[in-house]
Design an enzyme around this catalytic site. Structure first.
Site, mmCIF file in Angstrom:
data_model
loop_
_atom_site.group_PDB
_atom_site.id
_atom_site.type_symbol
_atom_site.label_atom_id
_atom_site.label_comp_id
_atom_site.label_asym_id
_atom_site.label_seq_id
_atom_site.Cartn_x
_atom_site.Cartn_y
_atom_site.Cartn_z
ATOM 1 N N ASP A 197 1.684 -23.353 2.010
ATOM 2 C CA ASP A 197 0.563 -23.233 1.275
ATOM 3 C C ASP A 197 -0.709 -23.074 2.013
ATOM 4 O OD1 ASP A 197 -1.387 -22.913 -0.616
ATOM 5 O OD2 ASP A 197 -0.577 -24.353 -1.898
ATOM 6 N N GLU B 58 1.524 -36.498 -11.742
ATOM 7 C CA GLU B 58 2.031 -37.624 -10.667
ATOM 8 C C GLU B 58 1.407 -38.859 -10.811
ATOM 9 O OE1 GLU B 58 3.031 -35.942 -6.776
ATOM 10 O OE2 GLU B 58 3.358 -33.794 -7.784
ATOM 11 N N HIS C 32 0.850 -23.232 -4.313
ATOM 12 C CA HIS C 32 2.318 -23.825 -4.858
ATOM 13 C C HIS C 32 2.213 -24.621 -6.156
ATOM 14 C CE1 HIS C 32 0.630 -27.419 -3.176
ATOM 15 N NE2 HIS C 32 1.699 -28.217 -3.780
#
Length: 393
Positions: free
Chosen positions: A66, A167, A337
């Site tokens: 990326d 996350e 991404h």
């Protein structure tokens, strides 16, 4: 999980596998590689699954390839070289160690590269292969468990997940900031902004819902309610374009990494009120983020709360064209991404040009797994009200 052609969740399109309870646990009892320091500390099941997912090389390949992401970090390091040269750097979640190598090549005196996944073993070998063992110390463990020899001048980390907060890695960076960063130290990235806007995507809706009305001449419309449920019950990670966004974006949260707290991270609520730019069906809401790489004394990141969305965008673009490194995942910018996170409605809502769309959104850590996100969205327009609850797992 929905099929990839329905929800955008192809293996390499995603940053990494879902953090589901069915994922394999991390290997235990392995000795750290030679040249790697191991930090003591036990991992709970959620963290074992999380760090195990980052042991897969495909995830790191997708991130490094990326170029928007990797070039932004390299540019930011060189932009702030005078703050890095001869200084001590802490790389939180170093992965392959690429950011640590960038910092070492920018003249850092020492870089502590910390990662709790087994990728730390490979990071150590990469450091050796590039003759940087005198500058980079790889530590295998969570940053919450490490014991550094000294305070650091710089913290660098690529902590952003889908929808910015997925996350829940930012709290680890904040922990490192509070424990290890010297007063006046540099944090890269320094600021982040989460945006949202109503989106229209008729092709996606027709392809996954209306498709069932006529399949090879067979009426399968009995499956339409099920298709609507599967399409809308969880967030989708996919790439949309600026043409899919039907209003100016609204700011969900502006994060200043120099003073943001873990308590603030747990639950974020924002109200929005936007005006449709066109006559179109709203199929859901899109979320994306941008991060900046500023110094602690740089006041250019301060955005007055009374600015309207167009003024925010214009101010941001002026900064990015001057002396601020900006990493954007906006639909109108080059794809990354991270793509965009889309919350689809079971049924589209028709809106006219200039019609007001308003409501609120709450993004919070899941009690099921703190690395998951719970999203509560309320939307009102044209006399219609929709309430949506979903989880990003």
């Amino acid at each position: 999980m929905l099929p990839s052609h329905l929800n955008g969740h192809s293996p390499l399109a995603r940053r990494r596998p879902r953090l589901s309870a069915s994922s394999p646990p991390a290997a235990t009892g392995e000795s750290p590689a030679a040249g790697t320091t191991s930090a003591a500390g036990s991992l709970d099941e959620h963290d074992r699954i999380y760090f195990q997912s980052y042991s897969h090389i495909g995830i790191h390949e997708a991130m490094i390839k990326d170029r928007v992401r990797t070039d932004a970090y390299q540019s930011a390091i060189m932009h702030h070289q005078k703050f890095i040269e001869g200084k001590v750097v802490l790389d939180v979640g170093c992965g392959t160690g690429i950011l640590s190598v960038f910092c070492a090549r920018a003249g850092a005196k020492k870089v502590y590269a910390v990662d709790a996944s087994e990728m730390a073993t490979q990071a150590c070998e990469i450091v050796k292969a590039n003759n940087l063992t005198d500058q980079i110390v790889v530590i295998h463990g969570r940053v919450e468990d490490v014991d550094l020899e000294e305070k650091v001048d710089v913290i660098i980390s690529e902590w952003m997940g889908y929808m910015l907060l997925y996350e829940s890695m930012l709290p680890s960076v904040l922990f490192a900031r509070d424990k290890w960063l010297k007063p006046g130290g540099l944090i890269l990235p320094s600021h982040a902004m989460l945006f949202m806007a109503p989106i229209t995507n008729p092709e996606r809706y027709e392809g996954s819902v209306d498709f069932w009305c006529d399949v090879y001449g067979i009426n399968m419309s009995a499956l339409v309610p099920l298709a609507k449920k599967f399409t809308s019950e969880e967030p989708s990670i996919e790439t949309i374009g600026g043409e899919n966004v039907i209003s100016w974006p609204s700011v969900v949260k502006h994060i200043n990494c120099y003073n943001f707290t873990v308590e603030e991270f747990k639950s974020i609520t924002a109200e929005y009120k936007v005006s449709s730019m066109m006559l179109a069906p709203i199929h859901g809401f899109g979320f994306w983020f941008e991060v900046e790489f500023n110094g602690p004394q740089d006041s250019s990141h301060n955005i007055p709360s009374n600015l309207n969305p167009p003024e925010i965008i214009q101010k941001k673009r002026r900064r990015s064209s001057e002396d601020t490194v900006l990493l954007s995942t906006a639909p109108e910018d080059e794809p990354t991404h991270w793509q965009q996170t889309i919350l689809y409605f079971p049924d589209p809502i028709e809106v006219k040009q200039d019609q007001i769309v308003e409501g609120s959104v709450t993004v919070s850590q899941s009690k099921e797994n703190p690395r998951f996100l719970n999203i509560h969205l309320e939307c009102s327009t044209g006399g219609q009200t929709l309430v949506k609850d979903c989880a990003l797992r």
